[in-house]
Design a protein around this motif. Sequence first.
Motif, short mmCIF file in Angstrom:
data_model
loop_
_atom_site.label_atom_id
_atom_site.label_comp_id
_atom_site.label_asym_id
_atom_site.label_seq_id
_atom_site.Cartn_x
_atom_site.Cartn_y
_atom_site.Cartn_z
N VAL A 8 0.84 -1.21 0.00
CA VAL A 8 0.00 0.00 0.00
C VAL A 8 0.87 1.25 0.00
CG1 VAL A 8 -1.64 1.36 1.37
CG2 VAL A 8 -2.01 -1.10 1.05
N LYS A 9 1.95 1.24 0.77
CA LYS A 9 2.87 2.38 0.81
C LYS A 9 3.52 2.61 -0.56
CE LYS A 9 4.28 2.36 5.69
NZ LYS A 9 5.43 2.16 6.61
N VAL A 10 3.90 1.53 -1.23
CA VAL A 10 4.52 1.65 -2.55
C VAL A 10 3.54 2.28 -3.54
CG1 VAL A 10 5.37 0.37 -4.54
CG2 VAL A 10 6.17 -0.21 -2.24
N SER A 12 0.98 4.17 -2.93
CA SER A 12 0.75 5.56 -2.56
C SER A 12 1.91 6.46 -2.97
CB SER A 12 0.51 5.66 -1.05
OG SER A 12 0.35 7.00 -0.65
N ALA A 13 3.14 5.98 -2.76
CA ALA A 13 4.32 6.78 -3.10
C ALA A 13 4.42 7.03 -4.60
CB ALA A 13 5.58 6.08 -2.60
N ILE A 14 4.11 6.01 -5.39
CA ILE A 14 4.18 6.16 -6.85
C ILE A 14 3.07 7.08 -7.35
CG2 ILE A 14 3.98 4.94 -9.06
CD1 ILE A 14 5.31 2.53 -7.63
N GLN A 15 1.87 6.92 -6.81
CA GLN A 15 0.77 7.81 -7.20
C GLN A 15 1.09 9.26 -6.85
OE1 GLN A 15 -2.38 5.67 -5.10
NE2 GLN A 15 -3.40 5.29 -7.06
N LYS A 16 1.64 9.47 -5.67
CA LYS A 16 1.95 10.82 -5.21
C LYS A 16 3.02 11.47 -6.08
CE LYS A 16 3.56 13.31 -1.10
NZ LYS A 16 3.99 13.18 0.33
N ASN A 17 3.95 10.67 -6.60
CA ASN A 17 5.08 11.19 -7.36
C ASN A 17 4.97 10.94 -8.86
OD1 ASN A 17 7.34 12.11 -5.31
ND2 ASN A 17 6.40 10.26 -4.46
N LEU A 18 3.76 10.59 -9.33
CA LEU A 18 3.60 10.19 -10.73
C LEU A 18 4.00 11.30 -11.70
CD1 LEU A 18 2.72 8.12 -12.81
CD2 LEU A 18 0.35 8.89 -12.51
N GLU A 19 3.64 12.52 -11.40
CA GLU A 19 4.01 13.63 -12.28
C GLU A 19 5.52 13.73 -12.43
OE1 GLU A 19 3.43 18.50 -12.50
OE2 GLU A 19 1.97 17.27 -11.41
N GLY A 20 6.24 13.54 -11.32
CA GLY A 20 7.69 13.58 -11.37
C GLY A 20 8.28 12.42 -12.14
N TYR A 107 11.34 -18.19 0.76
CA TYR A 107 11.14 -18.65 -0.61
C TYR A 107 9.69 -19.02 -0.93
CZ TYR A 107 16.17 -18.78 -0.21
OH TYR A 107 17.47 -18.44 0.02
N GLN A 108 8.75 -18.64 -0.05
CA GLN A 108 7.33 -18.85 -0.31
C GLN A 108 6.67 -17.49 -0.55
OE1 GLN A 108 6.02 -22.03 -0.53
NE2 GLN A 108 8.18 -22.57 -0.29
N HIS A 109 5.83 -17.42 -1.57
CA HIS A 109 5.19 -16.15 -1.92
C HIS A 109 4.25 -15.69 -0.81
CE1 HIS A 109 1.99 -13.70 -3.90
NE2 HIS A 109 3.06 -13.09 -4.37
N VAL A 110 4.35 -14.38 -0.46
CA VAL A 110 3.49 -13.84 0.59
C VAL A 110 2.73 -12.59 0.14
CG1 VAL A 110 4.73 -14.81 2.55
CG2 VAL A 110 5.49 -12.62 1.57
N GLY A 111 3.02 -12.06 -1.04
CA GLY A 111 2.27 -10.90 -1.49
C GLY A 111 2.89 -10.27 -2.73
N SER A 112 2.03 -9.70 -3.59
CA SER A 112 2.52 -9.07 -4.82
C SER A 112 1.66 -7.86 -5.17
CB SER A 112 2.50 -10.06 -5.99
OG SER A 112 3.58 -10.96 -5.92
N LEU A 113 2.26 -6.99 -5.98
CA LEU A 113 1.58 -5.79 -6.48
C LEU A 113 1.92 -5.60 -7.95
CD1 LEU A 113 0.06 -3.02 -5.92
CD2 LEU A 113 2.35 -2.06 -5.54
N LEU A 114 0.88 -5.37 -8.75
CA LEU A 114 1.04 -4.94 -10.14
C LEU A 114 0.35 -3.59 -10.29
CD1 LEU A 114 0.13 -8.19 -12.13
CD2 LEU A 114 2.42 -7.29 -11.73
N LYS A 124 -3.34 -6.03 -6.30
CA LYS A 124 -2.44 -6.60 -5.30
C LYS A 124 -3.09 -7.80 -4.63
CE LYS A 124 -3.51 -3.73 -1.26
NZ LYS A 124 -4.04 -4.85 -0.43
N THR A 125 -2.27 -8.54 -3.93
CA THR A 125 -2.74 -9.72 -3.21
C THR A 125 -3.91 -9.36 -2.30
OG1 THR A 125 -0.53 -10.70 -3.26
CG2 THR A 125 -2.04 -11.49 -1.56
N GLY A 126 -4.98 -10.14 -2.40
CA GLY A 126 -6.15 -9.93 -1.57
C GLY A 126 -7.25 -9.09 -2.20
N ASP A 127 -6.97 -8.47 -3.35
CA ASP A 127 -7.98 -7.64 -4.01
C ASP A 127 -9.09 -8.50 -4.63
OD1 ASP A 127 -6.61 -5.36 -3.38
OD2 ASP A 127 -5.90 -4.95 -5.42
#
Length: 228
Positions: A8-10, A12-20, A107-114, A124-127
């Motif tokens: 979620v932090k990632v 948010s950070a990308i959305q906030k800085n998208l113009e840059g 080495y076991q998957h615990v979460g992802s974001l596209l 993201k995982t859980g959506d």
Amino acid sequence: MNIDQFLVKVKSAIQKNLEGVIALRDRRSLKDDLSYVTDGDLFVQSLILDILKEESKVTIVTEESQAEVSHKEEEGFIVVIDPIDGTENFTSGLAEWGVSIACFLDYQHVGSLLGCPELNLWLKTGDNVERFNSRIRGLSSSLTLDELVKATQGHEYRILGCCVYNMINVIRGSFLSFENPKGANSWDILAGLNLALENNLIVEVDDKPYTGEYLQANRKYRFRVEHR
């Protein structure tokens, strides 16, 4: 490490800085493989790494500073990052580019974001995923003409130049399938493969069923994702 909070932090950070990020799409250089890296790639990577500084004992594998993870190393958190997937699209002024993050614990998957930030598409995982019913098959833009001819056996095809966008499309059902019979790097595909598994799609890597395992970053992997 709270994986959901990190993802979620990632976002948010990308959305906030998208113009840059977008402002840096013209600042580019060629890598050894003749693909582009832009200052936008490096800026997105820095945003993600700044968030990871809050965590301890995290191994980072990223396209723009490749570090290999060995099964002989101490187990723990591994975060696999592609800061901008589809850089050719990004630097050409196209909106179809994406961000990919896959997280593993022992080495076991615990979460992802596209995410495709310029299109405001995120998964993201859980959506909960809204499903479409498509007969379109997505293909990788890395294929040669001969490889494309061999791969095309259906009704409709799309080549969009961004693995993240293709993965989101197949998971949402906007594509019936997405494949790369030539091979892709682990940072290109790990998040998408695992989100596809979460959403009950058929996933194969190197012609074998994929079950969510970590893929080393020292080689390329053929893959196919398809609806049942």
